[in-house]
Design a protein around this motif. Sequence first.
Motif, mmCIF file in Angstrom:
data_model
loop_
_atom_site.group_PDB
_atom_site.id
_atom_site.type_symbol
_atom_site.label_atom_id
_atom_site.label_comp_id
_atom_site.label_asym_id
_atom_site.label_seq_id
_atom_site.Cartn_x
_atom_site.Cartn_y
_atom_site.Cartn_z
ATOM 1 N N MET A 166 48.171 -34.806 -16.901
ATOM 2 C CA MET A 166 48.019 -35.517 -18.149
ATOM 3 C C MET A 166 46.559 -35.416 -18.581
ATOM 4 O O MET A 166 45.665 -35.726 -17.797
ATOM 5 C CB MET A 166 48.424 -36.975 -17.947
ATOM 6 N N PRO A 167 46.282 -35.021 -19.819
ATOM 7 C CA PRO A 167 44.892 -34.901 -20.267
ATOM 8 C C PRO A 167 44.234 -36.263 -20.402
ATOM 9 O O PRO A 167 44.888 -37.260 -20.689
ATOM 10 C CB PRO A 167 45.012 -34.202 -21.623
ATOM 11 N N SER A 168 42.924 -36.276 -20.185
ATOM 12 C CA SER A 168 42.165 -37.512 -20.333
ATOM 13 C C SER A 168 42.100 -37.905 -21.795
ATOM 14 O O SER A 168 41.997 -37.039 -22.660
ATOM 15 C CB SER A 168 40.747 -37.339 -19.813
ATOM 16 N N PRO A 169 42.166 -39.218 -22.076
ATOM 17 C CA PRO A 169 42.000 -39.641 -23.461
ATOM 18 C C PRO A 169 40.568 -39.391 -23.914
ATOM 19 O O PRO A 169 39.670 -39.211 -23.092
ATOM 20 C CB PRO A 169 42.306 -41.142 -23.411
ATOM 21 N N ALA A 170 40.376 -39.374 -25.225
ATOM 22 C CA ALA A 170 39.030 -39.196 -25.766
ATOM 23 C C ALA A 170 38.149 -40.335 -25.288
ATOM 24 O O ALA A 170 38.628 -41.457 -25.095
ATOM 25 C CB ALA A 170 39.084 -39.180 -27.291
ATOM 26 N N PRO A 171 36.862 -40.066 -25.043
ATOM 27 C CA PRO A 171 35.960 -41.141 -24.636
ATOM 28 C C PRO A 171 35.965 -42.274 -25.652
ATOM 29 O O PRO A 171 36.088 -42.048 -26.858
ATOM 30 C CB PRO A 171 34.589 -40.463 -24.589
ATOM 31 N N ILE A 172 35.858 -43.481 -25.154
ATOM 32 C CA ILE A 172 35.876 -44.661 -26.010
ATOM 33 C C ILE A 172 34.816 -44.554 -27.098
ATOM 34 O O ILE A 172 35.053 -44.917 -28.245
ATOM 35 C CB ILE A 172 35.658 -45.934 -25.160
ATOM 36 N N SER A 173 33.660 -44.029 -26.749
ATOM 37 C CA SER A 173 32.560 -43.954 -27.708
ATOM 38 C C SER A 173 32.882 -43.050 -28.892
ATOM 39 O O SER A 173 32.230 -43.129 -29.926
ATOM 40 C CB SER A 173 31.275 -43.485 -27.026
ATOM 41 N N ASP A 174 33.899 -42.190 -28.761
ATOM 42 C CA ASP A 174 34.266 -41.295 -29.857
ATOM 43 C C ASP A 174 34.942 -42.026 -31.010
ATOM 44 O O ASP A 174 34.954 -41.541 -32.134
ATOM 45 C CB ASP A 174 35.204 -40.192 -29.373
ATOM 46 N N TYR A 175 35.540 -43.169 -30.733
ATOM 47 C CA TYR A 175 36.302 -43.816 -31.795
ATOM 48 C C TYR A 175 36.068 -45.316 -31.934
ATOM 49 O O TYR A 175 36.663 -45.946 -32.787
ATOM 50 C CB TYR A 175 37.804 -43.554 -31.616
ATOM 51 N N VAL A 176 35.209 -45.900 -31.133
ATOM 52 C CA VAL A 176 34.944 -47.328 -31.228
ATOM 53 C C VAL A 176 33.444 -47.559 -31.315
ATOM 54 O O VAL A 176 32.695 -47.083 -30.471
ATOM 55 C CB VAL A 176 35.518 -48.092 -30.006
ATOM 56 N N GLU A 228 32.075 -50.867 -32.764
ATOM 57 C CA GLU A 228 31.822 -52.307 -32.711
ATOM 58 C C GLU A 228 31.842 -52.763 -31.251
ATOM 59 O O GLU A 228 32.809 -52.493 -30.534
ATOM 60 C CB GLU A 228 32.913 -53.038 -33.502
ATOM 61 N N PRO A 229 30.765 -53.455 -30.778
ATOM 62 C CA PRO A 229 30.720 -53.845 -29.348
ATOM 63 C C PRO A 229 31.941 -54.626 -28.869
ATOM 64 O O PRO A 229 32.451 -54.355 -27.784
ATOM 65 C CB PRO A 229 29.445 -54.683 -29.256
ATOM 66 N N SER A 230 32.420 -55.596 -29.661
ATOM 67 C CA SER A 230 33.575 -56.372 -29.203
ATOM 68 C C SER A 230 34.831 -55.513 -29.149
ATOM 69 O O SER A 230 35.670 -55.679 -28.267
ATOM 70 C CB SER A 230 33.795 -57.596 -30.099
ATOM 71 N N LEU A 231 34.964 -54.573 -30.082
ATOM 72 C CA LEU A 231 36.108 -53.666 -30.047
ATOM 73 C C LEU A 231 35.979 -52.689 -28.893
ATOM 74 O O LEU A 231 36.960 -52.306 -28.270
ATOM 75 C CB LEU A 231 36.237 -52.906 -31.368
ATOM 76 N N LYS A 232 34.750 -52.294 -28.586
ATOM 77 C CA LYS A 232 34.527 -51.387 -27.466
ATOM 78 C C LYS A 232 34.955 -52.070 -26.165
ATOM 79 O O LYS A 232 35.601 -51.445 -25.324
ATOM 80 C CB LYS A 232 33.061 -50.957 -27.385
ATOM 81 N N ALA A 233 34.620 -53.346 -25.998
ATOM 82 C CA ALA A 233 35.036 -54.078 -24.798
ATOM 83 C C ALA A 233 36.554 -54.142 -24.716
ATOM 84 O O ALA A 233 37.126 -53.993 -23.627
ATOM 85 C CB ALA A 233 34.422 -55.478 -24.783
ATOM 86 N N CYS A 234 37.219 -54.329 -25.853
ATOM 87 C CA CYS A 234 38.690 -54.347 -25.864
ATOM 88 C C CYS A 234 39.252 -52.990 -25.460
ATOM 89 O O CYS A 234 40.232 -52.912 -24.722
ATOM 90 C CB CYS A 234 39.212 -54.743 -27.245
ATOM 91 N N ALA A 235 38.635 -51.918 -25.933
ATOM 92 C CA ALA A 235 39.083 -50.573 -25.579
ATOM 93 C C ALA A 235 38.862 -50.306 -24.096
ATOM 94 O O ALA A 235 39.717 -49.706 -23.434
ATOM 95 C CB ALA A 235 38.361 -49.535 -26.432
ATOM 96 N N VAL A 236 37.733 -50.750 -23.569
ATOM 97 C CA VAL A 236 37.457 -50.596 -22.135
ATOM 98 C C VAL A 236 38.505 -51.371 -21.345
ATOM 99 O O VAL A 236 39.071 -50.855 -20.373
ATOM 100 C CB VAL A 236 36.032 -51.076 -21.785
ATOM 101 N N ALA A 237 38.784 -52.597 -21.751
ATOM 102 C CA ALA A 237 39.772 -53.417 -21.051
ATOM 103 C C ALA A 237 41.140 -52.741 -21.070
ATOM 104 O O ALA A 237 41.832 -52.690 -20.046
ATOM 105 C CB ALA A 237 39.851 -54.804 -21.687
ATOM 106 N N ARG A 238 41.538 -52.207 -22.210
ATOM 107 C CA ARG A 238 42.827 -51.533 -22.323
ATOM 108 C C ARG A 238 42.876 -50.313 -21.386
ATOM 109 O O ARG A 238 43.852 -50.101 -20.677
ATOM 110 C CB ARG A 238 43.066 -51.109 -23.771
ATOM 111 N N GLN A 239 41.814 -49.533 -21.381
ATOM 112 C CA GLN A 239 41.753 -48.337 -20.540
ATOM 113 C C GLN A 239 41.830 -48.711 -19.060
ATOM 114 O O GLN A 239 42.567 -48.089 -18.291
ATOM 115 C CB GLN A 239 40.462 -47.584 -20.836
ATOM 116 N N LEU A 240 41.093 -49.736 -18.654
ATOM 117 C CA LEU A 240 41.095 -50.152 -17.250
ATOM 118 C C LEU A 240 42.438 -50.756 -16.857
ATOM 119 O O LEU A 240 42.927 -50.520 -15.747
ATOM 120 C CB LEU A 240 39.950 -51.125 -16.983
ATOM 121 N N ASN A 241 43.046 -51.525 -17.755
ATOM 122 C CA ASN A 241 44.362 -52.105 -17.461
ATOM 123 C C ASN A 241 45.422 -51.020 -17.299
ATOM 124 O O ASN A 241 46.294 -51.121 -16.430
ATOM 125 C CB ASN A 241 44.776 -53.102 -18.542
ATOM 126 N N MET A 242 45.364 -49.988 -18.134
ATOM 127 C CA MET A 242 46.316 -48.874 -17.993
ATOM 128 C C MET A 242 46.112 -48.184 -16.651
ATOM 129 O O MET A 242 47.081 -47.813 -15.983
ATOM 130 C CB MET A 242 46.155 -47.887 -19.151
#
Length: 95
Positions: A1-11, A13-27
């Motif tokens: 399975m290919p790696s998703p794009a780095p979070i920094s490519d599409y997020v 806003e700091p609070s949204l970045k934290a949400c994206a990090v949380a989603r990635q780690l939870n997955m």
Amino acid sequence: MPSPAPISDYVYEPSLKACAVARQLNMALAGRDPNLFLQALSEAARDKGIAKLAMEAGVGRESLYKTLADGAKPRYDTVLNLLHHLGVKVVIEAR
């Protein structure tokens, strides 16, 4: 399975970045593979910037690279410290 794009490519806003990090780690945790979680943590650290995260977390840059290396077995307190500085936290829930 290919790696998703780095979070920094599409997020940006700091609070949204934290949400994206949380989603990635939870997955990654849902996969029940510690190496997958470590890889996701490493990707989040690189997205933030290894040098910046190391400085904020109070660890050496080289030490952080070793902590996040494939097959590493980081200490629990180290992982919690990194998560804190990535803007996320651990939450335990009933299934």
